[in-house]
Motif scaffolding. Structure first.
Motif, short mmCIF file in Angstrom:
data_model
loop_
_atom_site.label_atom_id
_atom_site.label_comp_id
_atom_site.label_asym_id
_atom_site.label_seq_id
_atom_site.Cartn_x
_atom_site.Cartn_y
_atom_site.Cartn_z
N THR A 256 0.85 -1.19 0.00
CA THR A 256 0.00 0.00 0.00
C THR A 256 0.87 1.23 0.00
O THR A 256 1.89 1.28 0.70
N ASP A 257 0.48 2.24 -0.80
CA ASP A 257 1.18 3.51 -0.76
C ASP A 257 0.62 4.42 0.33
O ASP A 257 1.11 5.54 0.53
N GLN A 258 -0.44 3.96 1.01
CA GLN A 258 -1.10 4.72 2.06
C GLN A 258 -1.62 6.08 1.57
O GLN A 258 -1.82 7.00 2.36
N ASN A 259 -1.85 6.16 0.28
CA ASN A 259 -2.45 7.36 -0.31
C ASN A 259 -3.91 7.08 -0.66
O ASN A 259 -4.43 6.01 -0.35
N PHE A 260 -4.53 8.02 -1.34
CA PHE A 260 -5.97 7.97 -1.56
C PHE A 260 -6.27 8.05 -3.04
O PHE A 260 -5.72 8.89 -3.76
#
Length: 417
Positions: A256-260
């Motif tokens: 996951t890039d932990q972005n949206f």
């Protein structure tokens, strides 16, 4: 091509085993809920890999666990479905985690002087050890998750005045139980007597449990990183995954890039609405930032143990990995073909009229369709099967045998789901 990354026990938050033991008990103890009828573990159960197996959960007032959970009866029946899918707990204690919740409304920050930017703003107490400890406190104050409805108990009554005013009530419940008091005194150096126990200690105990209990890094993929070949279908899927756009968002050791990102998932359910929203919609990240550029974007989930955590998407729109991959490959076509019966929603007759109401709002559907962060890609049926095989190779060998598991009983004496 994205670089493969490994993880190990050294990459996680350091936790105290005695504190984690308290957290395990509290995680399954309904004493933390307003009406003493639901626990954290009800919707994040060991039997369901830390989830509940539903698209949208049945919270406070429901009965049972997982897909068999019913919406309650009479005065206890639920008044609303939980608006988003119960997120996975896997590897949330990894040191790289910097954002929590589907919309990222909890992050580390010094903006309020307590270490976090959260829905409680300056009212979140200081002393919480990490993001997990902070995150654990918010379901306790949420009406439809654990707090209950106005007029039913003192917790929701206090929370309605200000979010932090319910936490001391919950802490008092815990510290008046002798077994908990003894455990806290043994596990926390600063606690010498029952009155020393606060919601911060409860949050830290819950965080220690979640961080230690839900670690997973012993999958076939992890073995591949050290030289053990994957089965042929999974290896083909791995190459597809890393050579295509999958790894651009599902990046890093946790995938996951932990972005949206806006995926154009089919809309349904009550939505996580704001007071001024005209319909039961969910605007995602924009609800936190108030930036139009964040409309309908949601946090990229980790893919470790993803095969165990169906259904998929922020609202659980798709029941299988194959269906979710097909949506990624062609979101417009998949979204148009989606039917309400695909959603895993237990029957709740008194809520049925609103379950899919947003889909009849043509303007809202047009707004959602106009925002899409993924582009179609050509994938054959064999390609999709290989990608599914690779995603299954991300399942830890010991994922279903957790170190502590579900306790048979809890100090409050309340029933354990």
């Amino acid at each position: 091509m994205a670089t493969a990354q490994s993880i190990s026990v050294d990459d996680y938050i350091t936790t105290d085993p005695d504190q984690a033991r308290i957290g395990q008990l509290l995680f399954y103890d309904k004493i933390l809920s307003g009406n003493r009828n639901i626990s954290c573990g009800t919707c994040h159960h060991h039997d369901h890999a830390g989830g509940d197996g539903l698209s949208l959960g049945i919270g406070e007032g429901g009965v049972g666990v997982g897909p068999e959970r019913t919406p309650g009866t009479g005065a206890d029946q639920i008044r609303k479905r939980i608006p988003r899918n119960a997120p996975s707990l896997w590897n949330l204690g990894h040191n790289s985690i910097r954002v929590m919740f589907h919309d990222g409304r909890l992050t580390r920050s010094d903006i309020y002087g307590n270490g976090f930017d959260s829905p409680a703003e300056e009212w979140l107490p200081s002393g919480l050890d990490n993001l997990l400890a902070a995150q654990a406190l918010f379901p306790l104050t949420a009406q439809f998750e654990m707090a209950g409805n106005p007029g039913e108990n003192d917790v929701i009554g206090a929370v309605r005045n200000r979010i932090d005013r319910g936490w001391p009530i919950i802490a008092k419940r815990v510290r008046t139980i002798p077994e908990y008091t003894n455990l806290f005194i043994q596990a926390f150096d600063r606690i010498e007597e029952p009155t020393d126990i606060t919601i911060v200690d409860i949050g830290n105990a819950l965080g220690a449990f979640i961080a230690s209990e839900w670690q997973s890094h012993d999958s076939a993929y992890d073995k591949w990183l050290t030289g053990t070949p994957l089965p042929d279908p999974a290896e083909r899927g791995r190459q597809l995954f890393f050579n295509n756009r999958c790894a651009s968002c599902h990046a890093g050791p946790l995938f996951t890039d932990q972005n949206f990102h806006a995926l154009g998932l089919p809309a349904f359910g009550p939505g996580r609405t704001r007071p001024f929203d005209p319909m039961p919609r969910d605007v995602g990240r924009m609800g936190e930032t108030n930036l139009l550029e964040d409309a309908y974007k949601f946090r990229t989930p980790s893919l470790r143990n993803v095969a165990l955590t169906a259904p998929y998407g922020h609202n659980g729109a798709y029941p299988t990995l194959e269906a979710m991959i097909r949506h990624h490959a062609d979101p417009v076509t998949a979204g148009a073909a989606w039917q309400p019966e695909i959603a895993g929603l237990p029957d709740v007759p008194w809520l049925a009229a609103g379950d899919f109401a947003v889909r009849s709002d043509t303007r809202e559907m047009t707004r959602q369709a106009a925002v899409l962060d993924i582009q179609p890609m050509m994938l054959s049926d064999n390609d999709i099967a290989d990608l599914v095989a690779f995603l299954n190779a991300l399942t830890g060998e010991t994922a279903t045998t957790r170190p502590m598991g579900r306790p048979p009983e809890v100090p409050s004496g309340l029933p354990v789901d």
